[in-house]
Design a protein around this motif. Structure first.
Motif, PDB file in Angstrom:
ATOM      1  N   GLU A 442       0.573  -1.410   0.503  1.00 30.88           N
ATOM      2  CA  GLU A 442       0.098  -0.290   0.152  1.00 30.88           C
ATOM      3  C   GLU A 442       0.600   1.025  -0.122  1.00 30.88           C
ATOM      4  N   CYS A 443       1.845   1.511  -0.306  1.00 25.21           N
ATOM      5  CA  CYS A 443       3.320   2.567  -0.727  1.00 25.21           C
ATOM      6  C   CYS A 443       3.089   2.603  -2.314  1.00 25.21           C
ATOM      7  N   TYR A 444       1.885   4.103  -2.735  1.00 21.34           N
ATOM      8  CA  TYR A 444       1.330   3.017  -3.414  1.00 21.34           C
ATOM      9  C   TYR A 444       2.234   4.517  -4.769  1.00 21.34           C
ATOM     10  N   LEU A 445       3.088   4.988  -3.787  1.00 19.19           N
ATOM     11  CA  LEU A 445       3.859   5.921  -5.350  1.00 19.19           C
ATOM     12  C   LEU A 445       5.538   5.239  -5.157  1.00 19.19           C
ATOM     13  N   LEU A 446       5.840   3.905  -4.533  1.00 19.83           N
ATOM     14  CA  LEU A 446       6.867   2.892  -5.004  1.00 19.83           C
ATOM     15  C   LEU A 446       6.031   2.764  -6.352  1.00 19.83           C
ATOM     16  N   GLU A 447       7.563   2.888  -6.795  1.00 19.82           N
ATOM     17  CA  GLU A 447       7.359   2.090  -9.089  1.00 19.82           C
ATOM     18  C   GLU A 447       8.898   1.407  -8.867  1.00 19.82           C
ATOM     19  N   ALA A 448       9.726   1.254  -7.822  1.00 17.32           N
ATOM     20  CA  ALA A 448      10.916   0.191  -8.384  1.00 17.32           C
ATOM     21  C   ALA A 448      11.084  -0.383  -7.174  1.00 17.32           C
ATOM     22  N   MET A 449      10.942  -1.655  -6.761  1.00 18.38           N
ATOM     23  CA  MET A 449      11.844  -2.468  -6.428  1.00 18.38           C
ATOM     24  C   MET A 449      13.394  -2.169  -5.261  1.00 18.38           C
ATOM     25  N   PRO A 450      13.965  -1.899  -5.118  1.00 18.56           N
ATOM     26  CA  PRO A 450      15.343  -1.848  -4.472  1.00 18.56           C
ATOM     27  C   PRO A 450      16.205  -2.982  -4.889  1.00 18.56           C
ATOM     28  N   LYS A 451      17.778  -3.232  -5.030  1.00 15.61           N
ATOM     29  CA  LYS A 451      18.029  -4.044  -5.562  1.00 15.61           C
ATOM     30  C   LYS A 451      18.567  -4.504  -3.840  1.00 15.61           C
ATOM     31  N   GLY A 452      19.002  -6.005  -4.235  1.00 13.37           N
ATOM     32  CA  GLY A 452      19.665  -7.281  -2.822  1.00 13.37           C
ATOM     33  C   GLY A 452      18.534  -6.961  -1.994  1.00 13.37           C
ATOM     34  N   ILE A 453      17.298  -7.585  -2.722  1.00 11.05           N
ATOM     35  CA  ILE A 453      16.165  -7.760  -1.783  1.00 11.05           C
ATOM     36  C   ILE A 453      16.757  -9.469  -1.780  1.00 11.05           C
ATOM     37  N   GLU A 454      17.401  -9.877  -2.524  1.00 12.39           N
ATOM     38  CA  GLU A 454      17.322 -11.894  -3.142  1.00 12.39           C
ATOM     39  C   GLU A 454      18.518 -12.308  -2.336  1.00 12.39           C
ATOM     40  N   LYS A 455      19.159 -11.648  -1.336  1.00 15.30           N
ATOM     41  CA  LYS A 455      20.293 -11.475  -0.527  1.00 15.30           C
ATOM     42  C   LYS A 455      19.490 -11.288   0.365  1.00 15.30           C
ATOM     43  N   LEU A 456      18.561 -10.916   1.146  1.00 19.54           N
ATOM     44  CA  LEU A 456      18.249 -10.866   2.457  1.00 19.54           C
ATOM     45  C   LEU A 456      17.571 -12.757   3.051  1.00 19.54           C
ATOM     46  N   SER A 457      18.921 -13.401   3.533  1.00 20.54           N
ATOM     47  CA  SER A 457      18.370 -14.810   3.149  1.00 20.54           C
ATOM     48  C   SER A 457      17.347 -14.870   4.635  1.00 20.54           C
ATOM     49  N   SER A 458      17.266 -14.163   5.968  1.00 18.93           N
ATOM     50  CA  SER A 458      16.278 -14.752   6.750  1.00 18.93           C
ATOM     51  C   SER A 458      15.033 -14.165   6.282  1.00 18.93           C
ATOM     52  N   VAL A 466       6.210  -4.941  -5.921  1.00 25.33           N
ATOM     53  CA  VAL A 466       5.760  -3.886  -7.219  1.00 25.33           C
ATOM     54  C   VAL A 466       6.880  -4.342  -8.418  1.00 25.33           C
ATOM     55  N   ILE A 467       6.013  -5.145  -9.540  1.00 26.42           N
ATOM     56  CA  ILE A 467       6.481  -5.111 -10.355  1.00 26.42           C
ATOM     57  C   ILE A 467       6.942  -3.660 -11.573  1.00 26.42           C
ATOM     58  N   GLY A 468       7.066  -3.433 -11.708  1.00 28.51           N
ATOM     59  CA  GLY A 468       7.450  -2.043 -12.663  1.00 28.51           C
ATOM     60  C   GLY A 468       7.808  -2.323 -13.664  1.00 28.51           C
ATOM     61  N   ASP A 469       8.512  -1.526 -14.369  1.00 28.46           N
ATOM     62  CA  ASP A 469       9.536  -1.927 -15.838  1.00 28.46           C
ATOM     63  C   ASP A 469      10.177  -2.892 -15.539  1.00 28.46           C
ATOM     64  N   LEU A 470      10.957  -3.113 -16.604  1.00 32.63           N
ATOM     65  CA  LEU A 470      12.673  -4.102 -16.218  1.00 32.63           C
ATOM     66  C   LEU A 470      13.185  -3.350 -16.170  1.00 32.63           C
ATOM     67  N   GLU A 471      13.497  -2.089 -16.571  1.00 34.47           N
ATOM     68  CA  GLU A 471      14.378  -1.414 -16.029  1.00 34.47           C
ATOM     69  C   GLU A 471      14.096  -1.014 -14.175  1.00 34.47           C
ATOM     70  N   GLY A 472      13.540  -0.868 -14.237  1.00 38.94           N
ATOM     71  CA  GLY A 472      12.749   0.234 -12.945  1.00 38.94           C
ATOM     72  C   GLY A 472      13.253  -1.215 -11.763  1.00 38.94           C
ATOM     73  N   THR A 473      13.105  -2.115 -12.491  1.00 36.94           N
ATOM     74  CA  THR A 473      12.733  -3.335 -11.057  1.00 36.94           C
ATOM     75  C   THR A 473      14.255  -4.623 -11.328  1.00 36.94           C
ATOM     76  N   PRO A 474      15.394  -4.114 -10.389  1.00 36.54           N
ATOM     77  CA  PRO A 474      16.281  -4.930 -10.875  1.00 36.54           C
ATOM     78  C   PRO A 474      16.388  -6.051 -10.088  1.00 36.54           C
ATOM     79  N   CYS A 475      15.491  -6.444  -9.314  1.00 34.69           N
ATOM     80  CA  CYS A 475      15.003  -7.732  -8.239  1.00 34.69           C
ATOM     81  C   CYS A 475      13.841  -8.729  -9.057  1.00 34.69           C
ATOM     82  N   ARG A 476      13.480  -9.253  -9.675  1.00 32.25           N
ATOM     83  CA  ARG A 476      12.624 -10.048 -10.302  1.00 32.25           C
ATOM     84  C   ARG A 476      12.191 -11.393 -10.066  1.00 32.25           C
ATOM     85  N   ILE A 477      10.981 -12.252  -9.719  1.00 33.48           N
ATOM     86  CA  ILE A 477      10.060 -13.041  -9.523  1.00 33.48           C
ATOM     87  C   ILE A 477      11.459 -13.929  -9.464  1.00 33.48           C
ATOM     88  N   GLY A 478      12.056 -14.119 -10.405  1.00 35.07           N
ATOM     89  CA  GLY A 478      12.877 -15.153 -10.227  1.00 35.07           C
ATOM     90  C   GLY A 478      13.748 -15.318  -9.408  1.00 35.07           C
TER      91      GLY A 478
END
Length: 648
Positions: A442-458, A466-478
């Protein structure tokens, strides 16, 4: 400027404030914006109408002082030239109108305060806060008159309640129960922030078989019951009989749920709260004001050994150099302060703090919390090395999360849910390696995710991905498949979402996932074909237990929404969208136990067929489905196997 004006003489404050308003209007006249000048005129009328509050305010501890001071501070920004554009001045005026509304809401309570010539009367009425219930205002004078408060503590009914508390099976259950004592009377308490707090306080912890959150869910379930509390009366005989007939085992009641299975919030019966306050005060868990309604407080002297500080509407935490040692505080909890004024220097002193709960715990999403200066967050950093839980849930005015947050290396829960002003997160969040819960839903002004989410191992819970455009979303579902402990995930797709081919197939690789929410923003007609194509490519992890679909722009049930693909599903929520049927074309039966269907204008439900397709159903909600004509729907139904049907 604000403090000096107020401190000279409250009786002269309003004329000076109106003079400030006149000067600010002169500044705004240079914009030549007629609508803006009309707003200034309306503000002048509003202030004139509440002049009568001030003579009583100076005899009311400082309850409304913050509201009036905020008005002046906002005008200072215009006069000092920090806000000159039409948009900035308009935004300032809008916030001033909000301040005035808060004063007007409080005005009926001010009228209950003694007038200056009657200030020698008893002070029980001097205590107030925004959510003080009518019941409590009525009970208090009668208790005072009859001398019942001490007597009530020794009644059989209260002894039964205390005994039921003493018989709670574990220390953690007791601690979680006592934590409910700080919430104002008649509060509706949201389950998730409550569990997060328990985790931060270590009231609940991870075991060999359960995560801390799962333990918290079980504690919450054990605390709530479906017992309906008796109605209060103002007469002595009714008060006496009410105490005698209190339910012996009532601790907490689920709110707006006919079954504990569906309970997402709770309330505490006033008599039970009375007992909890006494026990929590005796255990020195919290400081409480001795006056009714015994709200939590933060004693300014150094005599208290309590390490938990509560922000309360008319009793703010002192942030000066004198008084209690700030360094010793373990918890800072916002009980009901709506306008947060915190200094970054004060936060830097919190070297032993483990919980900072500034955000919303209330059930109502409309509950208002605002900060005027988000710079206080820069006070959080490496010195707060013990901090485990930080909540900014629902706070307006926070546009950017400072990079100093990344120095909170032991942070486990970061709750930013419904921070509607939030636009920017740190570019790389990977330093927060101990995060188990990250909520940016519900943070509706966020348009992209930061890097490094996939490294949060815990990470166990990720909400608001948020799934945005490919350029602004470095972390994807995979990439999320690397999170081996991820149990809860919510994904939002807006108009700008660009989904790679086969990307939703990667969901099946997050094998630890148990709860999944998928939400779509408003989809324009020219994008519906694209969304329909993407929706055919979903594959789910094998042990998924809960699926929540919100705003799905499809008219027919997609192939993947069937019991063959979702063999272990226990909860299915479908809210909003264009579904006209739940017919999946399979002969297999659903394993779903909880089904919630809301705001589905085209969906027609055949209850006998539904019961046949969902043979394990324990709870059903059908709200605003099948719109017969504008704003008129088939009868709403709430049903549980314990309570039966409840048509509303």
């Amino acid at each position: 400027m604000s403090a000096s004006l107020w401190s000279r003489d409250p009786d002269k404050f309003m004329p000076k404030l109106l003079n400030h308003l006149s000067k600010a209007r002169a500044v705004a006249a240079g914009t030549e914006d007629e609508a803006l000048l009309v707003s200034f005129k309306k503000m002048e009328e509003q202030l004139e109408n509440i002049k009568g509050v001030l003579p009583r305010v100076k005899h009311w501890e400082q309850t409304l002082v913050n509201q009036f001071t905020n008005l002046e501070r906002r005008l200072d920004k215009i006069l000092l030239g920090t806000e000159t554009s039409v948009e900035a001045i308009t935004a300032t005026l809008n916030r001033m109108f909000q301040n005035v509304e808060q004063i007007k809401v409080s005005y009926p309570l001010v009228q209950l305060m003694p007038s200056p010539e009657r200030s020698s009367e008893p002070t029980w009425r001097h205590r107030s806060q925004p959510e003080l219930s009518l019941t409590d205002r009525e009970m208090s004078p009668e208790w005072s008159e009859l001398g019942l408060e001490t007597w009530v503590d020794n009644t059989r009914g209260m002894e039964d309640i205390k005994r039921s508390y003493e018989h709670l099976e574990s220390v953690e259950l007791k601690m979680c129960c006592l934590s409910l004592s700080i919430f104002p009377p008649d509060s509706v308490i949201k389950k998730r922030p409550l569990i997060y707090w328990w985790i931060g306080e270590c009231f609940v912890t991870t075991t060999q078989d359960r995560t801390a959150e799962e333990t918290g869910e079980e504690i919450f379930r054990k605390l709530i019951t479906s017992t309906t509390p008796p109605t209060h009366s103002l007469r002595r005989r009714a008060l006496l009989s009410e105490v005698r007939r209190l339910p012996e085992h009532t601790q907490v009641q689920p709110h707006n749920a006919i079954s504990s299975v569906a309970a997402n919030s709770c309330t505490v019966h006033p008599w039970v709260r009375h007992m909890l306050v006494s026990l929590a005060k005796h255990a020195k868990l919290f400081d409480f004001d001795s006056r009714w309604p015994r709200m939590p407080s933060y004693k300014k002297d150094s005599s208290s050994s309590c390490r938990r500080a509560c922000l309360v509407y008319d009793n703010p935490i002192p942030q000066g150099a004198n008084g209690r040692k700030v360094e010793d505080l373990m918890t800072v909890f916002n009980v009901n302060e709506q306008y947060l004024i915190l200094k970054r220097e004060w936060l830097k002193k919190l070297k032993r703090v483990e919980v900072i709960q500034l955000g919303r715990w209330q059930n109502l999403a409309s509950h208002h919390i605002e900060v005027e200066d988000e710079g206080f967050l820069k006070g959080l950093g490496a010195q707060n090395k013990l901090l485990k839980y930080l909540s900014l849930r629902g706070i307006l005015g926070i546009t950017k999360l400072p990079s100093s947050i990344l120095k909170l290396l032991n942070l486990e829960i970061l709750d930013l849910r419904a921070c509607h002003s939030l636009e920017t997160l740190p570019p790389d969040i990977s330093p927060l390696r101990n995060l188990t819960h990250f909520d940016i839903s519900e943070c509706y002004l966020l348009e992209a995710m930061p890097k490094g989410i996939e490294k949060l191992s815990s990470l166990q819970v990720l909400k608001g991905f948020v799934i945005g455009d490919l350029e602004g979303t470095p972390c994807r579902i995979g990439d999320l498949a690397q999170l081996r402990h991820l149990k809860r995930l919510s994904i939002h797709m807006g108009n700008q979402a660009e989904v790679q081919k086969g990307e939703f197939h990667n969901l099946k690789d997050i094998v630890s996932l148990r709860h999944l929410k998928l939400s779509w923003g408003v989809v324009s007609p020219n994008l519906k074909a694209k969304v329909a194509f993407q929706s055919l490519e979903f594959s789910f992890p094998p042990d998924l237990e809960k699926l929540d679909l919100q705003g799905i722009p499809l008219a027919h049930v997609p192939e993947w929404l069937n019991p063959v693909q979702l063999k272990k599903l226990k909860k299915l929520y479908i809210r909003g969208g264009e579904f006209d049927s739940l017919d999946h074309g399979e002969t297999d039966k659903w394993t779903v136990e909880v089904l919630r269907l809301k705001h589905l204008n085209n969906l027609i439900i055949d209850l006998p067929k539904l019961k046949d397709e969902f043979p394990r159903l324990r709870y059903l909600e059908k709200i605003n489905c099948h719109e017969i004509e504008k704003d008129r729907y088939d009868a709403n139904i709430i049903w549980s196997e314990d309570a039966g049907y409840n048509c509303v």
